[in-house]
Scaffold this motif. Sequence first.
Motif, PDB file in Angstrom:
ATOM      1  N   ALA A  27      -9.593   1.957  -2.316  1.00 36.39           N
ATOM      2  CA  ALA A  27      -9.607   1.193  -1.062  1.00 36.39           C
ATOM      3  C   ALA A  27      -8.386   1.557  -0.229  1.00 36.39           C
ATOM      4  CB  ALA A  27      -9.634  -0.304  -1.345  1.00 36.39           C
ATOM      5  N   ASN A  28      -8.619   1.885   1.040  1.00 38.05           N
ATOM      6  CA  ASN A  28      -7.578   2.492   1.876  1.00 38.05           C
ATOM      7  C   ASN A  28      -6.655   1.480   2.546  1.00 38.05           C
ATOM      8  OD1 ASN A  28     -10.259   2.297   3.455  1.00 38.05           O
ATOM      9  ND2 ASN A  28      -8.772   2.474   5.118  1.00 38.05           N
ATOM     10  N   ALA A  29      -5.590   2.016   3.111  1.00 41.01           N
ATOM     11  CA  ALA A  29      -4.570   1.230   3.795  1.00 41.01           C
ATOM     12  C   ALA A  29      -4.943   1.016   5.262  1.00 41.01           C
ATOM     13  CB  ALA A  29      -3.219   1.955   3.713  1.00 41.01           C
ATOM     14  N   LEU A  30      -4.291   0.061   5.880  1.00 45.53           N
ATOM     15  CA  LEU A  30      -4.410  -0.165   7.312  1.00 45.53           C
ATOM     16  C   LEU A  30      -4.039   1.113   8.075  1.00 45.53           C
ATOM     17  CD1 LEU A  30      -4.669  -2.205   9.736  1.00 45.53           C
ATOM     18  CD2 LEU A  30      -2.211  -2.644   9.440  1.00 45.53           C
ATOM     19  N   GLY A  31      -4.898   1.505   9.017  1.00 46.86           N
ATOM     20  CA  GLY A  31      -4.606   2.686   9.818  1.00 46.86           C
ATOM     21  C   GLY A  31      -4.969   4.000   9.165  1.00 46.86           C
ATOM     22  N   THR A  32      -5.768   3.951   8.091  1.00 48.99           N
ATOM     23  CA  THR A  32      -6.227   5.179   7.424  1.00 48.99           C
ATOM     24  C   THR A  32      -7.731   5.072   7.170  1.00 48.99           C
ATOM     25  OG1 THR A  32      -5.941   4.428   5.124  1.00 48.99           O
ATOM     26  CG2 THR A  32      -3.998   5.332   6.244  1.00 48.99           C
ATOM     27  N   ASP A  33      -8.318   6.155   6.678  1.00 48.92           N
ATOM     28  CA  ASP A  33      -9.717   6.123   6.269  1.00 48.92           C
ATOM     29  C   ASP A  33      -9.843   6.783   4.907  1.00 48.92           C
ATOM     30  OD1 ASP A  33      -9.988   8.985   6.705  1.00 48.92           O
ATOM     31  OD2 ASP A  33     -10.170   8.565   8.846  1.00 48.92           O
ATOM     32  N   LEU A  34     -11.065   7.037   4.467  1.00 44.18           N
ATOM     33  CA  LEU A  34     -11.257   7.524   3.094  1.00 44.18           C
ATOM     34  C   LEU A  34     -10.645   8.903   2.852  1.00 44.18           C
ATOM     35  CD1 LEU A  34     -13.735   9.767   3.268  1.00 44.18           C
ATOM     36  CD2 LEU A  34     -15.187   7.758   3.101  1.00 44.18           C
ATOM     37  N   ARG A  35     -10.283   9.618   3.916  1.00 46.23           N
ATOM     38  CA  ARG A  35      -9.586  10.897   3.744  1.00 46.23           C
ATOM     39  C   ARG A  35      -8.178  10.697   3.199  1.00 46.23           C
ATOM     40  NH1 ARG A  35     -10.177  13.154   9.691  1.00 46.23           N
ATOM     41  NH2 ARG A  35      -9.709  10.944  10.031  1.00 46.23           N
ATOM     42  N   LEU A  36      -7.704   9.463   3.223  1.00 49.51           N
ATOM     43  CA  LEU A  36      -6.401   9.140   2.654  1.00 49.51           C
ATOM     44  C   LEU A  36      -6.254   9.698   1.245  1.00 49.51           C
ATOM     45  CD1 LEU A  36      -3.764   7.346   2.515  1.00 49.51           C
ATOM     46  CD2 LEU A  36      -5.248   5.515   1.684  1.00 49.51           C
ATOM     47  N   TRP A  37      -7.343   9.689   0.485  1.00 53.42           N
ATOM     48  CA  TRP A  37      -7.292  10.036  -0.934  1.00 53.42           C
ATOM     49  C   TRP A  37      -7.457  11.525  -1.204  1.00 53.42           C
ATOM     50  CZ3 TRP A  37      -5.623   5.895  -3.406  1.00 53.42           C
ATOM     51  CH2 TRP A  37      -5.873   4.635  -2.837  1.00 53.42           C
ATOM     52  N   VAL A  90     -12.546   0.457 -12.480  1.00 50.33           N
ATOM     53  CA  VAL A  90     -11.138   0.288 -12.150  1.00 50.33           C
ATOM     54  C   VAL A  90     -11.040   0.351 -10.630  1.00 50.33           C
ATOM     55  CG1 VAL A  90      -8.825   1.271 -12.302  1.00 50.33           C
ATOM     56  CG2 VAL A  90     -10.305   1.250 -14.318  1.00 50.33           C
ATOM     57  N   PHE A  91     -10.367  -0.640 -10.041  1.00 56.43           N
ATOM     58  CA  PHE A  91     -10.265  -0.730  -8.592  1.00 56.43           C
ATOM     59  C   PHE A  91      -8.821  -0.437  -8.195  1.00 56.43           C
ATOM     60  CE2 PHE A  91     -12.561  -2.454  -4.836  1.00 56.43           C
ATOM     61  CZ  PHE A  91     -11.532  -2.387  -3.919  1.00 56.43           C
ATOM     62  N   LEU A  92      -8.636   0.664  -7.469  1.00 52.46           N
ATOM     63  CA  LEU A  92      -7.320   1.069  -6.984  1.00 52.46           C
ATOM     64  C   LEU A  92      -7.259   0.844  -5.482  1.00 52.46           C
ATOM     65  CD1 LEU A  92      -4.617   2.606  -6.710  1.00 52.46           C
ATOM     66  CD2 LEU A  92      -5.884   4.744  -7.044  1.00 52.46           C
ATOM     67  N   GLY A  93      -6.333   0.006  -5.064  1.00 49.92           N
ATOM     68  CA  GLY A  93      -6.147  -0.231  -3.640  1.00 49.92           C
ATOM     69  C   GLY A  93      -4.709   0.002  -3.238  1.00 49.92           C
ATOM     70  N   LEU A  94      -4.524   0.595  -2.069  1.00 50.16           N
ATOM     71  CA  LEU A  94      -3.186   0.856  -1.558  1.00 50.16           C
ATOM     72  C   LEU A  94      -2.927  -0.012  -0.337  1.00 50.16           C
ATOM     73  CD1 LEU A  94      -1.159   4.024  -1.391  1.00 50.16           C
ATOM     74  CD2 LEU A  94      -1.478   2.799   0.755  1.00 50.16           C
ATOM     75  N   SER A  95      -1.811  -0.757  -0.346  1.00 50.15           N
ATOM     76  CA  SER A  95      -1.392  -1.597   0.777  1.00 50.15           C
ATOM     77  C   SER A  95      -2.469  -2.635   1.091  1.00 50.15           C
ATOM     78  CB  SER A  95      -1.051  -0.723   1.978  1.00 50.15           C
ATOM     79  OG  SER A  95      -0.308  -1.435   2.932  1.00 50.15           O
ATOM     80  N   VAL A 112     -15.007  -5.527 -11.823  1.00 52.64           N
ATOM     81  CA  VAL A 112     -13.674  -4.946 -11.976  1.00 52.64           C
ATOM     82  C   VAL A 112     -13.128  -5.233 -13.374  1.00 52.64           C
ATOM     83  CG1 VAL A 112     -11.323  -4.903 -11.073  1.00 52.64           C
ATOM     84  CG2 VAL A 112     -13.251  -5.231  -9.509  1.00 52.64           C
ATOM     85  N   ARG A 113     -12.871  -4.180 -14.128  1.00 56.14           N
ATOM     86  CA  ARG A 113     -12.314  -4.337 -15.475  1.00 56.14           C
ATOM     87  C   ARG A 113     -10.803  -4.172 -15.494  1.00 56.14           C
ATOM     88  NH1 ARG A 113     -13.410   0.729 -19.450  1.00 56.14           N
ATOM     89  NH2 ARG A 113     -11.940  -0.515 -20.630  1.00 56.14           N
ATOM     90  N   ALA A 114     -10.255  -3.486 -14.483  1.00 54.06           N
ATOM     91  CA  ALA A 114      -8.812  -3.275 -14.384  1.00 54.06           C
ATOM     92  C   ALA A 114      -8.490  -2.969 -12.926  1.00 54.06           C
ATOM     93  CB  ALA A 114      -8.351  -2.137 -15.290  1.00 54.06           C
ATOM     94  N   ALA A 115      -7.243  -3.229 -12.545  1.00 54.67           N
ATOM     95  CA  ALA A 115      -6.848  -3.018 -11.153  1.00 54.67           C
ATOM     96  C   ALA A 115      -5.545  -2.247 -11.078  1.00 54.67           C
ATOM     97  CB  ALA A 115      -6.702  -4.354 -10.429  1.00 54.67           C
ATOM     98  N   VAL A 116      -5.450  -1.399 -10.057  1.00 51.80           N
ATOM     99  CA  VAL A 116      -4.213  -0.685  -9.755  1.00 51.80           C
ATOM    100  C   VAL A 116      -3.761  -1.145  -8.371  1.00 51.80           C
ATOM    101  CG1 VAL A 116      -3.085   1.539  -9.500  1.00 51.80           C
ATOM    102  CG2 VAL A 116      -4.962   1.278 -11.142  1.00 51.80           C
ATOM    103  N   LEU A 117      -2.595  -1.782  -8.341  1.00 52.59           N
ATOM    104  CA  LEU A 117      -2.054  -2.334  -7.097  1.00 52.59           C
ATOM    105  C   LEU A 117      -0.952  -1.406  -6.621  1.00 52.59           C
ATOM    106  CD1 LEU A 117      -1.838  -6.086  -8.193  1.00 52.59           C
ATOM    107  CD2 LEU A 117      -3.808  -4.822  -7.267  1.00 52.59           C
ATOM    108  N   SER A 118      -1.285  -0.561  -5.670  1.00 51.64           N
ATOM    109  CA  SER A 118      -0.366   0.484  -5.220  1.00 51.64           C
ATOM    110  C   SER A 118       0.255   0.124  -3.888  1.00 51.64           C
ATOM    111  CB  SER A 118      -1.120   1.819  -5.105  1.00 51.64           C
ATOM    112  OG  SER A 118      -0.241   2.865  -4.748  1.00 51.64           O
ATOM    113  N   ASN A 119       1.596   0.094  -3.855  1.00 49.12           N
ATOM    114  CA  ASN A 119       2.315  -0.101  -2.589  1.00 49.12           C
ATOM    115  C   ASN A 119       1.740  -1.281  -1.816  1.00 49.12           C
ATOM    116  OD1 ASN A 119       2.041   2.953  -3.357  1.00 49.12           O
ATOM    117  ND2 ASN A 119       4.042   2.691  -2.400  1.00 49.12           N
TER     118      ASN A 119
END
Length: 266
Positions: A27-37, A90-95, A112-119
């Motif tokens: 899941a992307n950050a504010l001001g970005t799209d899926l190309r973020l990854w 696993v759900f990874l979201g940034l910001s 969701v079995r696990a989460a990654v909370l990035s930045n």
Amino acid sequence: MQIADLGDIRLHYRIDGPEDGAPLVLANALGTDLRLWDPLLPHLPKGLRILRYDMRGHGLSDCPEPPYSMGALVRDAERLMELTVFEDAVFLGLSLGGMVAQGIAAKRHDLVRAAVLSNTAAKIGTRQIWQARIAEVEKRGVTAVADSVLERWFTRRFRASPAFRPWHNMLTRTPAKGYMGCAAAIAGTDFITPTSGLRLPVLGIAASEDGSTPADLVRETTDLIPGSQFALIRGAGHLPFVEKPAEYAKVLSDFLKSQGHIGEHI
């Protein structure tokens, strides 16, 4: 290009990897799209089935009139996961995406079995700060806040490189209504209570040069969750896998392996 029609919203999404792969949602950050990854994906282990999407108001997804609520963003994610049959993921979201990760992890244990909370954090900034930014974007567009945002996103060295320009363009081409809508969702969110109640595996990732969600803030949120793990990426800003993709991928891969999420699929 794939578009998910969720009734009240149409979201642009992409799935990469084998049909029987271990599910990972990004899941992307504010001001970005899926190309973020894009910088991260080549460094991830083979065998993952990866779902990424443009948040409402971003990329090729629909852009409703602002403001948006965090509840709406969480519902978007869960309905997209249901439609694409991404379960036990696993759900990874940034910001901003990390706030969505907290919301969906608290709400949908089946998805969701696990989460990654990035930045990210349970609460980012203050309502007053976000209202001021929303007012500036409404008056002058996303370009008006771009320089200050990008200073917090990237190190000085990266901003001086040719690789920086596409990220400037991605941010400034975000629809103003979409930016304001999602900024309003962040402004209205305080996840301290629900996040402290999470009882699933969680990895928090921070970066030493992050000017948007400093490492101490990310650690404070991660520490709310018993048994959580925390990793610090040095020499990177708010989007650490852009500047340190291999290092970030190793941290993520080690977590996925520790949860048995990729061992049974690869």
